[in-house]
Structure formats: structure tokens, C-alpha cells
Design a protein around this motif. Sequence first.
Motif, mmCIF file in Angstrom:
data_model
loop_
_atom_site.group_PDB
_atom_site.id
_atom_site.type_symbol
_atom_site.label_atom_id
_atom_site.label_comp_id
_atom_site.label_asym_id
_atom_site.label_seq_id
_atom_site.Cartn_x
_atom_site.Cartn_y
_atom_site.Cartn_z
ATOM 1 N N ALA A 68 -5.754 6.422 1.209
ATOM 2 C CA ALA A 68 -5.951 4.874 1.197
ATOM 3 C C ALA A 68 -7.076 4.613 0.252
ATOM 4 O O ALA A 68 -7.225 3.365 -0.154
ATOM 5 C CB ALA A 68 -5.983 4.260 2.383
ATOM 6 N N LEU A 145 -2.719 -4.766 -2.965
ATOM 7 C CA LEU A 145 -3.433 -3.473 -3.430
ATOM 8 C C LEU A 145 -4.817 -3.606 -2.596
ATOM 9 O O LEU A 145 -5.751 -2.771 -3.209
ATOM 10 C CB LEU A 145 -3.439 -3.163 -4.770
ATOM 11 C CG LEU A 145 -2.244 -2.621 -5.410
ATOM 12 C CD1 LEU A 145 -2.236 -2.315 -6.825
ATOM 13 C CD2 LEU A 145 -1.606 -1.335 -4.489
ATOM 14 N N ILE A 152 -0.213 -0.616 -0.635
ATOM 15 C CA ILE A 152 -0.983 0.377 -0.367
ATOM 16 C C ILE A 152 -0.205 1.133 0.593
ATOM 17 O O ILE A 152 -0.026 2.394 0.728
ATOM 18 C CB ILE A 152 -2.210 0.260 0.020
ATOM 19 C CG1 ILE A 152 -3.170 -0.244 -1.141
ATOM 20 C CG2 ILE A 152 -3.021 1.560 0.643
ATOM 21 C CD1 ILE A 152 -4.858 -0.422 -0.628
ATOM 22 N N ILE A 228 -2.793 6.439 -5.789
ATOM 23 C CA ILE A 228 -2.426 6.480 -4.234
ATOM 24 C C ILE A 228 -1.318 7.210 -3.847
ATOM 25 O O ILE A 228 -1.287 7.771 -2.864
ATOM 26 C CB ILE A 228 -2.341 4.896 -3.849
ATOM 27 C CG1 ILE A 228 -3.420 4.138 -3.987
ATOM 28 C CG2 ILE A 228 -1.920 4.810 -2.515
ATOM 29 C CD1 ILE A 228 -3.407 2.481 -3.825
#
Length: 379
Positions: A68, A145, A152, A228
Motif C-alpha cells: 500500500a 489512489l 489501491i 503498487i
Amino acid sequence: MTDMRWTNEFLDSMREQSDAPADEAVRSLFAQGLVGSANELMKQLVAKESVSVEQLPAPLRGYFEQSARMPSWADPELIREGQAVFSRCGSLSVVALVCASLPTCYAGAEGVQVLHLTARLQTDTKRRIVETAQMVVDVMSPGGLEPDGWGIRDAQKVRLMHAAVRYLIHQSGHWNPKWGQPINQEDMAGTLVTFSVVTIRALAKLGYTLSEREAQAYYHAWRVVGYIMGVDERLLPEKYEDGALLADTIFKRVFCASPEGQAMTRALIELMEHIIPGNVFDGLSRTLIRHLVGDSTAELIAVPPSDWTKSLVKPLQLLGWVMDEGDEQNVVNAKLSELFGRKLLEGIVWVSRGHERPPFRIPEELRQSWNVRGREQQL
């Protein structure tokens, strides 16, 4: 000319690399006998239900905490500007995704083998397309995001699923080592640039040419998503121009005709014609794919030949649009493509993703600005 950063030797090495943190989390789940509980938690993640880190098994807890974290180079303002571009483009973004990004992925003959080994090509296409479209909307919607944003969470989920697929494919014994690792770093980077570089190029062909700043912002947002999702930073160049060069370098290496890629393309075209009501747009999906990916790529994935001008005649007549001598054809093409995209998006909204999966959701502000009708969204 190949950039010295991305030589064949380097990219060959990237085909042998996958994603160590996610792979280790999955291996630990299997080793500790925690797969059953993890599957239940994954169902909750798919359903967008809230799952606190404390509820997760230790391997997943570490994975979600680590993945994250945003990169140090992430620019919040550029991300917001990129998301604003997505909002303004509206349904043209959906056309670019379904008629350019996905078909481009199907042209990668080795990467598409993963789809062949993990799903039934015909029956699973609908779910894959809808879930991919959901991730794109979640990532590129305002706030997607930001910490705990849906974008995310989607990227983390997809990254973990990739690791699970790698594990299961290796266990199956059906993988050809000549293809590199399943969902390897080069294929991950190649897929990522279809959502940024290929989309930006497709939007220009659809009549929406981005400024340099807009292109960089849109590209930057997806660069963050790539980070990510575990893409090696050496495959995440800072500038859009370099990202475009990397895309062309990878495509030149991996593009090749394959029965699996052609089957995926047929299923994609059939799905679009199925979920768009009526017959006004019959044949337009294959025309758009060929127009957006180009004839050479279209031949690899066996898109039927089409004539862009002739394919416009029927919908233009039925919709009552008459082109006078002073009309610009590209303006009409853009208008038609936008309407096609809106109808496609409305069809996706109503598509069922299967048991225990939520309906497709669009933030209310985007649904209204795009004029998309469908299920009421509870956000």
C-alpha cells in the motif's frame, strides 16, 4: 532504435523475474494451510467489504501493509490531473480500454498463455473484461489512489491474484519454461503500458488528443499503479515519451499470432455485440479494434477486415446524423465512438459478474457527467 536501458538481454532477464513479495505471501499461505481463510478474505476484497489489517493472516498482513506504500516519486497533483483527463474523456476511455488495450494484450503470444491455462477462454472473457474495466474506473476515479482508495485496493488484489496464478500454474506442470515465468516482469510492464500509452494513442485516434501535460499526468497515474502492482522500477520510466519507447520495444519482442490470442479476440468482439442492445452498432466493435490497434496487430489477433467509412454509414443514417461538406469526419467519428462507448459502458454496468460478486459500479459524479444510465450506485 532500442533504448540501452531495455536491451534484449535485459528484457530477457525480466521474463525470468516475477514479484517476490507477493509470491512469498502466497507460498506462505499454502505452507501454513491458510488458503481457505484467505479465499474468504479475497471474496470480501472483491466485494469491496472493509477488511482491517488485523483480520488478515500474517502473510497477507505484511503484504497489504507493504504494497500500500506509495513510491517516493508519486506526485499527487499529477495523479489528480490524470484522473481528471479520464473523467473528461468519459466513454471514449472505455472504448480505448476494450477496443485497444485488451486486444493489444491478446497479441502477446506468450503472455496470453496464462489466460489459456487459468480460464475457459470463451466463458471467462465476460468476467475478465468487466473486472478489468472496474479496476480502471476505480484507479482513475477521483480519490482512487489516495490512502485506502478503491484503486489501491484493486491493484493490491490483482497483484496478489497474479502471484496465486503463478503458484498454481507451476504446480500444474503445464507451463513451458521457454515462455519465462508466468506473469513475468516484461509481460506485467507490457500490460501496464496498454492502460497508459496505448490508451493515450487510442484517444487521439478517437478525436481526443491530449496535451503534453495531460499525457504525462495520465501516464504518471498508471506509473504509480504499476509500482503498487509490483512492476520493477526499471520498467517504470518517468517520462511518457520513454514509456512509449518501452511499449514499442516490448511489443516488437512479444507480438506474435497465437490461437489463444485469436480466441480471446473473437470472444471479446462477441461480448461487445451481445451486451450492446439493438443492431445499430453491429460490426462497429471489430472496426474500432482494427482502427485503434492498426492493421498489422489486427491481423495477428485475427480481427475481421473492415472498412471504417462503410461501417459508419448505417449508424449515421439510423441516428439521423448527416455529414455535410463542411463537417469534419473525425468529429463525427469521435461523436459516434463516444456514443458507442456509452452504450458499451451501460452494457457492462448491467452484466452480472457471477455468484457473490458485486455489480459494476461507477462513482455518481462520473456516471452523471458521462450520462450513463444503469443501476443505482451506492458509494
